[in-house]
Design an enzyme around this catalytic site. Sequence first.
Site, mmCIF file in Angstrom:
data_model
loop_
_atom_site.group_PDB
_atom_site.id
_atom_site.type_symbol
_atom_site.label_atom_id
_atom_site.label_comp_id
_atom_site.label_asym_id
_atom_site.label_seq_id
_atom_site.Cartn_x
_atom_site.Cartn_y
_atom_site.Cartn_z
ATOM 1 N N GLU A 1 -1.589 23.908 -6.531
ATOM 2 C CA GLU A 1 -0.598 23.562 -5.602
ATOM 3 C C GLU A 1 -1.456 22.841 -4.363
ATOM 4 O O GLU A 1 -0.954 21.859 -3.724
ATOM 5 C CB GLU A 1 -0.068 24.977 -4.923
ATOM 6 N N HIS B 1 -6.764 24.718 -6.526
ATOM 7 C CA HIS B 1 -5.522 25.211 -7.140
ATOM 8 C C HIS B 1 -4.409 24.189 -7.495
ATOM 9 O O HIS B 1 -4.756 23.075 -6.654
ATOM 10 C CB HIS B 1 -4.862 26.312 -6.585
ATOM 11 N N CYS C 1 -2.302 29.369 -1.468
ATOM 12 C CA CYS C 1 -1.398 28.570 -1.719
ATOM 13 C C CYS C 1 -0.060 28.901 -1.061
ATOM 14 O O CYS C 1 0.612 27.751 -0.522
ATOM 15 C CB CYS C 1 -1.216 28.348 -3.087
#
Length: 147
Positions: free
Chosen positions: A48, A46, A79
């Site tokens: 993040e 992801h 996250c």
Amino acid sequence: MRRALDQARLAYDQQEVPVGAVIVFENRVIGEGYNQRETLNDPTAHAEMIAITQAAQALDSWRLIDCTLYVTLEPCPMCAGAIVQARMPNIVYGTTDPKGGACHTLYQITEDPRLNHRCTVVGGLLKEECASLLQDFFAEQRAKGKK
């Protein structure tokens, strides 16, 4: 947030869900990323997570104290957990995630008093622009017959 949107557009161009993230420390970017799950065949890739890894390397520390994360979509549980583990104090996100948001929408992981660290979370910065990018991407995917 504009730089995070630029990262999200990079994801869009690579047929990845367009989410971008930027981490700032002392007024300079020390980490940035965009979703790369399809490209890397990695469910943890992801925006993040990529930005957190870069920021930790830049500071030579897993503690991202005094950092601010700007991300175009409300962080998911994974996250949000990583943000708490990194001791990041500030998160600013663009649009909410009604199916997976873990800061305000479905869960409040980043502000849960049972955890050892909490974050100040602000949502809605450039909300329409962040949401529009995601909506356009998913409309395009549906038109192509993809999930």
